[in-house]
Design a protein around this motif. Structure first.
Motif, PDB file in Angstrom:
ATOM      1  N   LYS A  50     -91.541  53.265  33.869  1.00  0.00           N
ATOM      2  CA  LYS A  50     -92.593  52.590  33.125  1.00  0.00           C
ATOM      3  C   LYS A  50     -93.106  52.784  31.762  1.00  0.00           C
ATOM      4  CE  LYS A  50     -93.912  50.723  37.751  1.00  0.00           C
ATOM      5  NZ  LYS A  50     -95.169  50.484  38.688  1.00  0.00           N
ATOM      6  N   THR A  51     -93.230  54.200  31.672  1.00  0.00           N
ATOM      7  CA  THR A  51     -93.749  54.869  30.706  1.00  0.00           C
ATOM      8  C   THR A  51     -92.759  56.318  30.385  1.00  0.00           C
ATOM      9  OG1 THR A  51     -95.134  56.413  31.613  1.00  0.00           O
ATOM     10  CG2 THR A  51     -95.983  54.198  30.933  1.00  0.00           C
ATOM     11  N   VAL A  52     -92.865  56.749  28.897  1.00  0.00           N
ATOM     12  CA  VAL A  52     -92.001  57.695  28.859  1.00  0.00           C
ATOM     13  C   VAL A  52     -92.375  58.891  29.590  1.00  0.00           C
ATOM     14  CG1 VAL A  52     -91.801  59.503  27.004  1.00  0.00           C
ATOM     15  CG2 VAL A  52     -91.800  57.083  26.261  1.00  0.00           C
ATOM     16  N   THR A  53     -91.368  59.509  30.475  1.00  0.00           N
ATOM     17  CA  THR A  53     -91.673  60.315  31.451  1.00  0.00           C
ATOM     18  C   THR A  53     -90.936  61.541  31.173  1.00  0.00           C
ATOM     19  OG1 THR A  53     -91.870  58.641  33.147  1.00  0.00           O
ATOM     20  CG2 THR A  53     -91.521  60.744  34.030  1.00  0.00           C
ATOM     21  N   ASP A  54     -91.821  62.592  31.547  1.00  0.00           N
ATOM     22  CA  ASP A  54     -91.292  64.087  31.313  1.00  0.00           C
ATOM     23  C   ASP A  54     -91.346  64.702  32.572  1.00  0.00           C
ATOM     24  OD1 ASP A  54     -91.151  66.907  30.157  1.00  0.00           O
ATOM     25  OD2 ASP A  54     -93.213  66.953  30.007  1.00  0.00           O
ATOM     26  N   TYR A  55     -90.116  65.311  32.760  1.00  0.00           N
ATOM     27  CA  TYR A  55     -89.864  65.569  34.028  1.00  0.00           C
ATOM     28  C   TYR A  55     -89.181  67.113  34.257  1.00  0.00           C
ATOM     29  CZ  TYR A  55     -84.837  64.481  33.572  1.00  0.00           C
ATOM     30  OH  TYR A  55     -83.621  64.393  33.106  1.00  0.00           O
ATOM     31  N   CYS A  56     -89.409  67.802  35.408  1.00  0.00           N
ATOM     32  CA  CYS A  56     -88.641  69.017  35.515  1.00  0.00           C
ATOM     33  C   CYS A  56     -87.817  68.999  36.928  1.00  0.00           C
ATOM     34  CB  CYS A  56     -89.740  70.191  35.586  1.00  0.00           C
ATOM     35  SG  CYS A  56     -88.897  71.868  36.331  1.00  0.00           S
ATOM     36  N   CYS A  57     -86.341  69.011  36.988  1.00  0.00           N
ATOM     37  CA  CYS A  57     -85.625  68.750  38.166  1.00  0.00           C
ATOM     38  C   CYS A  57     -85.200  70.219  38.653  1.00  0.00           C
ATOM     39  CB  CYS A  57     -84.528  67.805  37.718  1.00  0.00           C
ATOM     40  SG  CYS A  57     -83.488  67.632  39.082  1.00  0.00           S
ATOM     41  N   SER A  58     -85.558  70.412  39.869  1.00  0.00           N
ATOM     42  CA  SER A  58     -84.925  71.904  40.534  1.00  0.00           C
ATOM     43  C   SER A  58     -83.793  71.495  41.518  1.00  0.00           C
ATOM     44  CB  SER A  58     -86.094  72.607  41.271  1.00  0.00           C
ATOM     45  OG  SER A  58     -87.295  72.811  40.385  1.00  0.00           O
ATOM     46  N   TYR A  59     -82.699  72.095  41.311  1.00  0.00           N
ATOM     47  CA  TYR A  59     -81.547  71.999  42.056  1.00  0.00           C
ATOM     48  C   TYR A  59     -81.538  72.920  43.190  1.00  0.00           C
ATOM     49  CZ  TYR A  59     -80.355  69.246  37.847  1.00  0.00           C
ATOM     50  OH  TYR A  59     -80.295  68.468  37.025  1.00  0.00           O
ATOM     51  N   ILE A  60     -81.366  72.416  44.309  1.00  0.00           N
ATOM     52  CA  ILE A  60     -81.595  73.081  45.540  1.00  0.00           C
ATOM     53  C   ILE A  60     -80.333  73.384  46.309  1.00  0.00           C
ATOM     54  CG2 ILE A  60     -82.856  73.358  47.959  1.00  0.00           C
ATOM     55  CD1 ILE A  60     -84.616  73.007  45.689  1.00  0.00           C
ATOM     56  N   LYS A  61     -79.817  74.817  46.533  1.00  0.00           N
ATOM     57  CA  LYS A  61     -78.501  74.975  47.013  1.00  0.00           C
ATOM     58  C   LYS A  61     -78.474  75.475  48.207  1.00  0.00           C
ATOM     59  CE  LYS A  61     -76.674  76.339  42.651  1.00  0.00           C
ATOM     60  NZ  LYS A  61     -75.676  76.953  41.973  1.00  0.00           N
ATOM     61  N   SER A  84     -83.622  71.380  35.266  1.00  0.00           N
ATOM     62  CA  SER A  84     -83.303  70.776  34.046  1.00  0.00           C
ATOM     63  C   SER A  84     -84.767  70.158  33.737  1.00  0.00           C
ATOM     64  CB  SER A  84     -82.447  69.912  34.291  1.00  0.00           C
ATOM     65  OG  SER A  84     -82.738  68.870  35.097  1.00  0.00           O
ATOM     66  N   LEU A  85     -84.818  70.162  32.257  1.00  0.00           N
ATOM     67  CA  LEU A  85     -86.170  69.802  31.750  1.00  0.00           C
ATOM     68  C   LEU A  85     -85.902  68.585  30.787  1.00  0.00           C
ATOM     69  CD1 LEU A  85     -87.928  73.010  30.592  1.00  0.00           C
ATOM     70  CD2 LEU A  85     -88.449  71.611  32.583  1.00  0.00           C
ATOM     71  N   GLY A  86     -86.476  67.306  31.232  1.00  0.00           N
ATOM     72  CA  GLY A  86     -86.180  66.313  30.430  1.00  0.00           C
ATOM     73  C   GLY A  86     -87.160  65.165  30.151  1.00  0.00           C
ATOM     74  N   ILE A  87     -86.742  64.162  29.489  1.00  0.00           N
ATOM     75  CA  ILE A  87     -87.380  63.042  29.200  1.00  0.00           C
ATOM     76  C   ILE A  87     -86.697  61.836  29.484  1.00  0.00           C
ATOM     77  CG2 ILE A  87     -88.499  61.710  27.083  1.00  0.00           C
ATOM     78  CD1 ILE A  87     -90.023  64.247  27.458  1.00  0.00           C
ATOM     79  N   MET A  88     -87.396  60.890  29.992  1.00  0.00           N
ATOM     80  CA  MET A  88     -86.887  59.460  30.415  1.00  0.00           C
ATOM     81  C   MET A  88     -87.500  58.443  29.571  1.00  0.00           C
ATOM     82  SD  MET A  88     -85.829  59.513  34.713  1.00  0.00           S
ATOM     83  CE  MET A  88     -87.441  60.307  34.965  1.00  0.00           C
ATOM     84  N   LEU A  89     -86.812  57.574  28.785  1.00  0.00           N
ATOM     85  CA  LEU A  89     -87.446  56.381  28.267  1.00  0.00           C
ATOM     86  C   LEU A  89     -87.748  55.366  29.069  1.00  0.00           C
ATOM     87  CD1 LEU A  89     -85.928  56.385  24.556  1.00  0.00           C
ATOM     88  CD2 LEU A  89     -88.092  57.522  25.257  1.00  0.00           C
ATOM     89  N   THR A 114     -94.403  53.788  43.915  1.00  0.00           N
ATOM     90  CA  THR A 114     -94.671  53.893  42.400  1.00  0.00           C
ATOM     91  C   THR A 114     -95.540  55.298  42.472  1.00  0.00           C
ATOM     92  OG1 THR A 114     -95.342  51.589  42.160  1.00  0.00           O
ATOM     93  CG2 THR A 114     -96.412  53.158  40.588  1.00  0.00           C
ATOM     94  N   LEU A 115     -94.935  56.037  41.493  1.00  0.00           N
ATOM     95  CA  LEU A 115     -95.589  57.431  41.293  1.00  0.00           C
ATOM     96  C   LEU A 115     -96.082  57.696  39.898  1.00  0.00           C
ATOM     97  CD1 LEU A 115     -92.359  59.634  42.731  1.00  0.00           C
ATOM     98  CD2 LEU A 115     -94.405  58.803  43.864  1.00  0.00           C
ATOM     99  N   SER A 116     -97.040  58.380  39.804  1.00  0.00           N
ATOM    100  CA  SER A 116     -97.513  58.627  38.375  1.00  0.00           C
ATOM    101  C   SER A 116     -98.014  60.186  38.267  1.00  0.00           C
ATOM    102  CB  SER A 116     -98.812  57.920  37.951  1.00  0.00           C
ATOM    103  OG  SER A 116     -99.921  57.932  39.005  1.00  0.00           O
ATOM    104  N   THR A 117     -98.137  60.716  36.993  1.00  0.00           N
ATOM    105  CA  THR A 117     -98.328  62.181  36.961  1.00  0.00           C
ATOM    106  C   THR A 117     -99.908  62.742  37.674  1.00  0.00           C
ATOM    107  OG1 THR A 117     -97.422  62.040  34.875  1.00  0.00           O
ATOM    108  CG2 THR A 117     -98.344  63.713  35.237  1.00  0.00           C
ATOM    109  N   ILE A 148     -85.463  68.443  43.691  1.00  0.00           N
ATOM    110  CA  ILE A 148     -87.022  68.116  43.698  1.00  0.00           C
ATOM    111  C   ILE A 148     -87.381  67.642  42.176  1.00  0.00           C
ATOM    112  CG2 ILE A 148     -89.129  69.065  43.684  1.00  0.00           C
ATOM    113  CD1 ILE A 148     -87.906  71.242  45.544  1.00  0.00           C
ATOM    114  N   MET A 149     -87.858  66.579  41.970  1.00  0.00           N
ATOM    115  CA  MET A 149     -88.228  66.027  40.610  1.00  0.00           C
ATOM    116  C   MET A 149     -89.569  66.015  40.533  1.00  0.00           C
ATOM    117  SD  MET A 149     -85.444  64.723  38.888  1.00  0.00           S
ATOM    118  CE  MET A 149     -86.050  63.628  37.799  1.00  0.00           C
ATOM    119  N   GLU A 150     -89.906  66.855  39.573  1.00  0.00           N
ATOM    120  CA  GLU A 150     -91.441  66.788  39.182  1.00  0.00           C
ATOM    121  C   GLU A 150     -91.738  65.994  38.071  1.00  0.00           C
ATOM    122  OE1 GLU A 150     -93.186  71.143  39.768  1.00  0.00           O
ATOM    123  OE2 GLU A 150     -91.154  71.482  39.525  1.00  0.00           O
ATOM    124  N   MET A 151     -92.812  65.300  38.224  1.00  0.00           N
ATOM    125  CA  MET A 151     -93.317  64.604  36.782  1.00  0.00           C
ATOM    126  C   MET A 151     -94.216  65.103  36.131  1.00  0.00           C
ATOM    127  SD  MET A 151     -93.133  60.566  38.628  1.00  0.00           S
ATOM    128  CE  MET A 151     -94.001  59.857  37.403  1.00  0.00           C
TER     129      MET A 151
END
Length: 103
Positions: free
Chosen positions: A92-103, A35-40, A72-75, A53-56
């Motif tokens: 803390k800031t608008v965050t763009d992410y890619c989540c990979s689901y592991i089966k 999934s590709l997303g944005i978090m405010l 604390t993590l940053s890009t 696996i969450m990639e920022m």
């Protein structure tokens, strides 16, 4: 990875936390899903069924994984989430992410 090739994208958005977190599901021919997303900015708790696996891609946040202290993590960074668990985020800031689901 800058591009996701040979994928199908669901048009309908996944909307969480009163619209402060959104994502789109991306499915691949081999059955894998991302999934590709944005978090405010805000504080959120997410439950997981599958390991993730969450990639920022951009942004800054604090994450509290099961049995761990806040970190604390940053890009660009990523973190692994175990299956059948939950984790907390303080975005803390608008965050763009890619989540990979592991089966």
């Amino acid at each position: 990875m800058s591009y996701l090739n040979n994928a199908n994208i669901k048009k309908k958005a996944n909307i969480y936390h009163d619209g402060k977190v959104t994502s789109r599901t991306v499915e691949f021919a081999d059955g894998s899903v991302k999934s590709l997303g944005i978090m405010l900015p805000g504080e959120y708790t997410f439950g997981t069924k599958e390991a993730e696996i969450m990639e920022m891609m951009s942004g800054e946040l604090d994450v509290k994984l099961p049995g761990e202290d806040w970190k604390t993590l940053s890009t660009p960074e990523s973190f692994n989430v175990p299956a059948n668990s939950s984790f907390d985020l303080r975005v803390k800031t608008v965050t763009d992410y890619c989540c990979s689901y592991i089966k």
